[in-house]
Design a protein around this motif. Sequence first.
Motif, PDB file in Angstrom:
ATOM      1  N   ALA A  30      -9.540 -17.856  25.894  1.00 51.82           N
ATOM      2  CA  ALA A  30      -8.450 -18.771  25.554  1.00 51.82           C
ATOM      3  C   ALA A  30      -8.666 -20.132  26.222  1.00 51.82           C
ATOM      4  O   ALA A  30      -8.464 -21.183  25.596  1.00 51.82           O
ATOM      5  CB  ALA A  30      -7.109 -18.178  25.970  1.00 51.82           C
ATOM      6  N   GLU A  35      -9.061 -18.239  19.949  1.00 44.87           N
ATOM      7  CA  GLU A  35      -7.810 -17.525  19.696  1.00 44.87           C
ATOM      8  C   GLU A  35      -8.064 -16.345  18.768  1.00 44.87           C
ATOM      9  O   GLU A  35      -9.172 -16.177  18.262  1.00 44.87           O
ATOM     10  CB  GLU A  35      -6.778 -18.473  19.088  1.00 44.87           C
ATOM     11  CG  GLU A  35      -7.206 -19.071  17.760  1.00 44.87           C
ATOM     12  CD  GLU A  35      -6.245 -20.134  17.253  1.00 44.87           C
ATOM     13  OE1 GLU A  35      -5.416 -20.616  18.047  1.00 44.87           O
ATOM     14  OE2 GLU A  35      -6.329 -20.470  16.069  1.00 44.87           O
ATOM     15  N   ALA A  54     -10.160 -22.185  18.088  1.00 40.40           N
ATOM     16  CA  ALA A  54      -8.856 -22.765  17.758  1.00 40.40           C
ATOM     17  C   ALA A  54      -9.035 -24.090  17.031  1.00 40.40           C
ATOM     18  O   ALA A  54      -9.952 -24.839  17.303  1.00 40.40           O
ATOM     19  CB  ALA A  54      -8.026 -22.964  19.021  1.00 40.40           C
TER      20      ALA A  54
END
Length: 55
Positions: A30, A35, A54
């Motif tokens: 993360a 993600e 992401a």
Amino acid sequence: MGEAERAAFRAKIDEGIHWASEARILELLAGAGFEDTWRYYRALLYGAWLSRRAG
């Protein structure tokens, strides 16, 4: 394996393998901008995760 061999093997593992919990791996992914991470494989010392960048 004799007692001395077992002790040497254990010491090698303790010094050479740096364990990371699944929570820590997820935190690192993360933090690196990934993600939707999920673990799809786990056996003995190995694990594999799939993730998507992401954005």
